[in-house]
Structures are given as structure tokens and as C-alpha cells.
Write an enzyme that holds these catalytic residues in place. Structure first.
Site, mmCIF file in Angstrom:
data_model
loop_
_atom_site.group_PDB
_atom_site.id
_atom_site.type_symbol
_atom_site.label_atom_id
_atom_site.label_comp_id
_atom_site.label_asym_id
_atom_site.label_seq_id
_atom_site.Cartn_x
_atom_site.Cartn_y
_atom_site.Cartn_z
ATOM 1 N N SER A 68 0.804 -1.224 0.000
ATOM 2 C CA SER A 68 0.000 0.000 0.000
ATOM 3 C C SER A 68 0.836 1.273 0.000
ATOM 4 O O SER A 68 0.319 2.350 -0.294
ATOM 5 C CB SER A 68 -0.946 0.015 1.202
ATOM 6 O OG SER A 68 -0.223 0.136 2.404
ATOM 7 N N LYS A 140 0.858 4.577 6.893
ATOM 8 C CA LYS A 140 0.288 5.426 5.847
ATOM 9 C C LYS A 140 0.922 6.813 5.946
ATOM 10 O O LYS A 140 1.665 7.119 6.863
ATOM 11 C CB LYS A 140 -1.233 5.558 6.002
ATOM 12 C CG LYS A 140 -2.014 4.258 6.072
ATOM 13 C CD LYS A 140 -2.036 3.484 4.764
ATOM 14 C CE LYS A 140 -2.856 2.193 4.903
ATOM 15 N NZ LYS A 140 -2.736 1.339 3.689
#
Length: 251
Positions: A68, A140
Site C-alpha cells: 500500500s 500510511k
């Protein structure tokens, strides 16, 4: 009168002295051995205590299990995370952060380890000798902080933060800033987090219907990524892309 043969008595005396010397050497070796073991134990325990303190308050290593955050991070990378932010230091837009799953972000996978493997791995992770596995942690990038309004997208397909369009050099080549349209105001004390590989990232956009509207509480943040430790050919420091958010006004 008896006659003493010096040649016969000398070897016997020498053997007695050798035996006595051997006993003395063995007696002296025992304290030295115990002293060496004690010093070794002190060094090992001190190193483990220091490792736990460093892992708890300063830095901790984490293992990257998914794509990701490509191409910033690859699957299998080991990342060193600074625990000084949040805390003495602030978390800023553009930082890459590790955080605890606020609930429902991670797919729960069955633990296939046996009890011995699980106990050993947890013990080595606790003292900082193994990187933290991503059992309940995610990584993230911070796009918005408390009070920010984050939107997708402007006429050119770029994200907007507080009405200002941003260019994101960290995105994986070929992916768009977002294929999902949204407009959110980040609650105070929360962060809006997105992966750099936007087409393969279950991030804040995927949880718009959750409490908090997809924003993650600051208290869930473990720290900010500082550098890639492993593999060596990926070794690099993380730098905040300050220019990306330089024109964004405070909310």
C-alpha cells in the site's frame, strides 16, 4: 643408619608439589569462571533492558507486509520508527506514520504459529530484537491534520487541502491521487491517512462511514517513519515533502 636416596625422594616431592599446584589452579579457576559468568549476565541483562527502553520510548522497527505504500516502501522492508512524534515532536502533513488499527482496517488472519514459535517471537519482539509484525499496525502518509478539509479532486485530478491543490511526488508512478471522490473535515486530534499506492491502499477513504469519518485518532499513532533499515539496497532516510504542503493554509 638409613641412607636417603635423593634421586628417589625428589620425584615424589615434585609430584606432590604438582598436585598441590593443580589443586590451587583449579581452586583459582572457579572464582574466575564465576566472575566471568556474572559479568556476562550483567552485560546481557543491561543490553536487554536498554533495548526495551529504546523500543518503548525512542525507536522501534516494523515489518512492512503489504504494497500500500509502494514505491516509497516495498513488501518486506524493515522500517525504523521514531516515537518522539507525537510527543516531544509534532506530526505534520506529509509524514509517514505507523498506527494501531482503530478498528476494522485490518483483515484478521489466523495465527498458524505453534505456542513455542509464538512465545519466542513475542519475547524477541518485546525486547526489540525482532521488528514488530503488522498484526495490528498499519503505515500510511498524513494528508490532513485536525481541522483540515481534504477533498478529491480539483479539475486536474489533484487532492485539495484547505482549498489548495497539492502535487504529490511520493505517489507510485501511474496511480491517480484518488479514484474515490470525497470531502471531509478532519476532527481535532485526528489524522487523515492515505497510502502512496492509492489504487492498492485501504486507507481513510475506505472508512468514510466509520466513526470519525475515516480519520484516525492521534492517540493511535505509534510514531513517524525515520529510515528503512533492511534490505540494505533500500536503505534511505525519510524526508518530509514540505514543498507539497507549503502553500496549504492553517484551518
Amino acid at each position: 643408619m638409613a641412607v636417603t636416596n635423593d634421586d628417589e625422594t625428589a620425584p615424589a616431592d615434585g609430584r606432590r608439589r604438582d598436585r598441590a599446584r593443580g589443586r590451587g589452579d583449579r581452586a583459582g579457576a572457579q572464582p574466575r569462571k564465576r566472575g566471568w559468568l556474572r559479568e556476562t549476565a550483567i552485560v546481557v541483562v543491561s543490553a536487554l533492558v536498554l533495548s526495551v527502553i529504546i523500543k518503548t520510548f525512542l525507536v522501534q522497527a516494523f515489518f512492512i507486509p503489504s504494497g500500500s505504500m509502494e514505491d516509497t516502501l516495498a513488501v518486506g522492508d524493515r522500517v525504523l520508527v521514531s516515537k518522539l512524534a507525537p510527543g516531544p515532536l509534532d506530526v505534520h502533513r506529509g509524514d509517514v506514520v505507523v498506527f494501531v488499527d482503530p478498528g476494522g482496517w485490518l483483515e484478521q488472519k489466523p495465527d498458524t504459529r505453534n505456542a513455542v514459535q509464538r512465545g519466542l517471537e513475542e519475547a524477541l519482539t518485546f525486547v526489540g530484537l525482532l521488528p514488530q509484525n503488522a498484526g495490528e499496525h498499519l503505515i500510511k502518509r498524513v494528508i490532513g491534520v485536525g481541522g483540515d478539509t481534504v477533498e478529491c479532486c480539483d479539475a486536474d485530478g489533484r487532492l485539495m487541502v484547505n482549498g489548495v491543490s497539492i502535487d504529490e511526488p511520493y505517489l507510485k508512478p501511474g496511480v491517480s491521487p484518488s479514484e474515490t471522490e470525497f470531502s471531509v473535515t478532519v476532527p481535532e486530534g485526528h489524522l487523515w491517512l492515505m497510502g502512496d499506492n492509492r489504487s492498492n491502499s485501504q486507507d481513510s477513504r475506505s472508512h468514510l462511514g466509520d466513526p470519525g469519518g475515516g480519520a484516525v485518532p492521534m492517540e493511535n499513532v505509534v510514531g513517524t517513519a525515520a529510515l528503512i533499515l533492511w534490505p540494505f539496497d533500500h536503505w534511505s532516510l525519510f524526508r518530509n515533502p514540505g514543498d507539497t504542503f507549503a502553500e496549504v493554509p492553517e484551518p
